[in-house]
Write an enzyme that holds these catalytic residues in place. Structure first.
Site, PDB file in Angstrom:
ATOM      1  N   ALA A   1      37.773  60.733-127.339  1.00  0.00           N
ATOM      2  CA  ALA A   1      38.391  61.454-128.453  1.00  0.00           C
ATOM      3  C   ALA A   1      39.512  62.321-127.896  1.00  0.00           C
ATOM      4  CB  ALA A   1      37.347  62.311-129.158  1.00  0.00           C
TER       5      ALA A   1
ATOM      6  N   GLU B   1      31.611  55.118-126.063  1.00  0.00           N
ATOM      7  CA  GLU B   1      30.766  55.073-127.267  1.00  0.00           C
ATOM      8  C   GLU B   1      31.280  54.047-128.275  1.00  0.00           C
ATOM      9  OE1 GLU B   1      31.203  59.392-127.568  1.00  0.00           O
ATOM     10  OE2 GLU B   1      29.033  59.510-127.756  1.00  0.00           O
TER      11      GLU B   1
ATOM     12  N   GLU C   1      31.860  63.920-120.801  1.00  0.00           N
ATOM     13  CA  GLU C   1      31.933  65.116-121.658  1.00  0.00           C
ATOM     14  C   GLU C   1      31.376  66.351-120.969  1.00  0.00           C
ATOM     15  OE1 GLU C   1      30.918  62.140-122.642  1.00  0.00           O
ATOM     16  OE2 GLU C   1      31.704  61.673-124.638  1.00  0.00           O
TER      17      GLU C   1
ATOM     18  N   GLY D   1      34.259  59.042-125.902  1.00  0.00           N
ATOM     19  CA  GLY D   1      34.259  58.294-127.165  1.00  0.00           C
ATOM     20  C   GLY D   1      34.698  56.851-126.978  1.00  0.00           C
TER      21      GLY D   1
HETATM   22  N1  DAK Z   1      42.436  63.201-124.969  1.00  0.00           N
HETATM   23  C1  DAK Z   1      43.752  63.544-124.959  1.00  0.00           C
HETATM   24  N2  DAK Z   1      44.633  63.147-124.024  1.00  0.00           N
HETATM   25  C2  DAK Z   1      44.172  62.378-123.016  1.00  0.00           C
HETATM   26  C3  DAK Z   1      42.817  61.987-122.932  1.00  0.00           C
HETATM   27  C4  DAK Z   1      41.929  62.433-123.984  1.00  0.00           C
HETATM   28  N3  DAK Z   1      40.643  62.084-124.035  1.00  0.00           N
HETATM   29  N4  DAK Z   1      42.664  61.231-121.822  1.00  0.00           N
HETATM   30  C5  DAK Z   1      43.872  61.146-121.240  1.00  0.00           C
HETATM   31  N5  DAK Z   1      44.791  61.839-121.953  1.00  0.00           N
HETATM   32  C6  DAK Z   1      46.209  62.016-121.680  1.00  0.00           C
HETATM   33  C7  DAK Z   1      46.451  63.059-120.587  1.00  0.00           C
HETATM   34  O1  DAK Z   1      46.426  64.366-121.147  1.00  0.00           O
HETATM   35  C8  DAK Z   1      47.812  62.656-120.086  1.00  0.00           C
HETATM   36  O2  DAK Z   1      48.790  63.097-121.013  1.00  0.00           O
HETATM   37  P1  DAK Z   1      50.137  63.848-120.509  1.00  0.00           P
HETATM   38  O3  DAK Z   1      49.685  64.993-119.665  1.00  0.00           O
HETATM   39  O4  DAK Z   1      50.864  62.770-119.703  1.00  0.00           O
HETATM   40  O5  DAK Z   1      50.838  64.222-121.769  1.00  0.00           O
HETATM   41  C9  DAK Z   1      47.777  61.151-120.159  1.00  0.00           C
HETATM   42  O6  DAK Z   1      46.754  60.821-121.113  1.00  0.00           O
HETATM   43  C10 DAK Z   1      47.425  60.482-118.842  1.00  0.00           C
HETATM   44  O7  DAK Z   1      46.254  61.109-118.332  1.00  0.00           O
HETATM   45  P2  DAK Z   1      46.154  61.607-116.807  1.00  0.00           P
HETATM   46  O8  DAK Z   1      47.443  62.193-116.343  1.00  0.00           O
HETATM   47  O9  DAK Z   1      44.940  62.464-116.709  1.00  0.00           O
HETATM   48  O10 DAK Z   1      45.941  60.230-116.025  1.00  0.00           O
HETATM   49  P3  DAK Z   1      44.973  59.887-114.809  1.00  0.00           P
HETATM   50  O11 DAK Z   1      45.266  58.464-114.455  1.00  0.00           O
HETATM   51  O12 DAK Z   1      45.093  60.914-113.731  1.00  0.00           O
HETATM   52  O13 DAK Z   1      43.488  59.979-115.399  1.00  0.00           O
HETATM   53  C11 DAK Z   1      41.699  59.646-117.022  1.00  0.00           C
HETATM   54  C12 DAK Z   1      43.070  59.151-116.438  1.00  0.00           C
HETATM   55  C13 DAK Z   1      41.399  58.785-118.240  1.00  0.00           C
HETATM   56  C14 DAK Z   1      40.612  59.444-115.968  1.00  0.00           C
HETATM   57  C15 DAK Z   1      41.826  61.165-117.360  1.00  0.00           C
HETATM   58  O14 DAK Z   1      42.955  61.343-118.200  1.00  0.00           O
HETATM   59  C16 DAK Z   1      40.621  61.706-118.060  1.00  0.00           C
HETATM   60  O15 DAK Z   1      39.628  62.045-117.412  1.00  0.00           O
HETATM   61  N6  DAK Z   1      40.700  61.820-119.392  1.00  0.00           N
HETATM   62  C17 DAK Z   1      39.679  62.504-120.181  1.00  0.00           C
HETATM   63  C18 DAK Z   1      38.413  61.692-120.297  1.00  0.00           C
HETATM   64  C19 DAK Z   1      37.354  62.426-121.119  1.00  0.00           C
HETATM   65  O16 DAK Z   1      36.944  63.549-120.735  1.00  0.00           O
HETATM   66  N7  DAK Z   1      36.918  61.825-122.202  1.00  0.00           N
HETATM   67  C20 DAK Z   1      35.920  62.437-123.095  1.00  0.00           C
HETATM   68  C21 DAK Z   1      36.608  63.209-124.209  1.00  0.00           C
HETATM   69  S1  DAK Z   1      35.404  63.920-125.366  1.00  0.00           S
HETATM   70  C22 DAK Z   1      32.170  62.371-132.314  1.00  0.00           C
HETATM   71  C23 DAK Z   1      33.017  61.325-132.057  1.00  0.00           C
HETATM   72  C24 DAK Z   1      33.612  61.206-130.792  1.00  0.00           C
HETATM   73  C25 DAK Z   1      33.370  62.133-129.824  1.00  0.00           C
HETATM   74  C26 DAK Z   1      32.511  63.188-130.088  1.00  0.00           C
HETATM   75  C27 DAK Z   1      31.908  63.304-131.349  1.00  0.00           C
HETATM   76  N8  DAK Z   1      31.558  62.486-133.609  1.00  0.00           N
HETATM   77  C28 DAK Z   1      31.738  61.449-134.628  1.00  0.00           C
HETATM   78  C29 DAK Z   1      30.691  63.605-133.921  1.00  0.00           C
HETATM   79  C30 DAK Z   1      34.015  61.970-128.523  1.00  0.00           C
HETATM   80  C31 DAK Z   1      34.255  62.937-127.630  1.00  0.00           C
HETATM   81  C32 DAK Z   1      35.036  62.634-126.404  1.00  0.00           C
HETATM   82  O17 DAK Z   1      35.420  61.506-126.147  1.00  0.00           O
END
Ligand code: DAK
Length: 259
Positions: free
Chosen positions: A67, A113, A133, A110
């Site tokens: 997300a 998921e 997360e 997400g």
């Molecule tokens: N959200 C927003 N932007 C993201 C992102 C994300 N999840 N993942 C990556 N980006 C963006 C980065 O901010 C960056 O943008 P700029 O800085 O260039 O503007 C760009 O994508 C490239 O990312 P990186 O520079 O970090 O690239 P790397 O190759 O170094 O790393 C990575 C890639 C995918 C490993 C890293 O970006 C990363 O760890 N991303 C976050 C992963 C994460 O924590 N995901 C979980 C998010 S929480 C629900 C439904 C859904 C959910 C919950 C509840 N309900 C229906 C109740 C879901 C929650 C989640 O998913």
């Protein structure tokens, strides 16, 4: 065909509807508008009689990184509980036709998921599955804890959700998370070929088979067996059951009408 901003939609083979998540700059972060388009496209394919099976994919580099953290960072519980956010994700469960996730690169949070909520997963050798997360001070919220515990088991689900353990494609295959792993050059073609095979089968039987397998995760065995039996009986009201059995006895290929 409707045009979208955040996804691409095509029909790459007979009976197959393909949706590509198309925001590579943000690693396909699942923003509200992207999720809205994704669910609209899947619902449109679900309602389209010419489509028998759907494939959901990202790019070879990333399926989806979860997300949108920017969107969520300042959210209040009330905002998160607002109908649209939850409802968009819930829609996936209401699709009657099968959905195959074709996953390459990151499937995180997400994104993982989303893949888990599909009916099957074809992964490329570069796929990485994880629930990071915990690094954000939260837990999975779209089924990660529940579906992982049911597919890979409690021990590994705990490690993934509590300590950001990530699975390679080979591990995901070993632990039963994915159906098969293919080279990055061909994983999408494999997913489309699998979808085309399913789309060529008796449509009502496919839908009820999906429903019955999913019911196994919802009910105790006795109730599940009774549910399956009733769906089996119901299929004897279809033309395709008569056709399928007649074709077998006449030693010819069946022609499915979907009735
Ligand atoms: N959200 C927003 N932007 C993201 C992102 C994300 N999840 N993942 C990556 N980006 C963006 C980065 O901010 C960056 O943008 P700029 O800085 O260039 O503007 C760009 O994508 C490239 O990312 P990186 O520079 O970090 O690239 P790397 O190759 O170094 O790393 C990575 C890639 C995918 C490993 C890293 O970006 C990363 O760890 N991303 C976050 C992963 C994460 O924590 N995901 C979980 C998010 S929480 C629900 C439904 C859904 C959910 C919950 C509840 N309900 C229906 C109740 C879901 C929650 C989640 O998913």
């Amino acid at each position: 065909m409707t045009t979208y901003e955040h996804i691409l939609v095509e029909t790459p083979a007979a009976g197959v509807g393909l949706v590509r998540l198309n925001e590579p700059r943000t690693f396909n972060a699942l923003t509200g508008p992207l999720m809205h388009e994704l669910m609209s496209a899947l619902e449109a394919f679900d309602a389209d009689e010419a489509i028998g099976c759907m494939v959901l994919t990202g790019t070879p580099k990333v399926f989806a990184a979860g997300a949108d953290i920017k969107e969520m960072a300042q959210a209040t519980p009330v905002e998160l509980m607002q109908k649209a956010f939850i409802a968009r994700w819930e829609k996936l469960r209401t699709l009657r036709k099968p959905v195959i996730a074709a996953v390459s690169g990151y499937a995180l949070g997400g994104g993982c998921e989303l893949a888990l909520a599909c009916d099957m997963i074809v992964a490329s050798e570069t796929a990485v599955f994880g629930q990071p997360e915990i690094n954000l001070g939260v837990i999975p919220g779209a089924g990660g804890t529940q579906r992982l515990a049911r597919t890979v088991g409690k021990a590994l689900a705990m490690e993934m959700c509590l300590n950001d353990r990530r699975l390679t494609a080979a591990e995901a295959e070993r632990f039963g998370l994915v159906n098969r792993v293919a080279p990055v050059e061909s994983y999408l073609d494999e997913a489309i070929a699998l979808a085309a095979q399913i789309a060529a089968r008796a449509p009502l039987a496919v839908r009820l088979a999906k429903e019955a397998v999913n019911m196994a995760l919802e009910t105790p065995l006795n109730a599940g067996l009774a549910y399956e039996r009733n769906l089996f009986y119901a299929l004897f009201a279809t033309k395709d059951q008569k056709e399928g059995m007649a074709a077998f006895l006449e030693k010819r290929q069946p022609h499915w009408s979907g009735e």
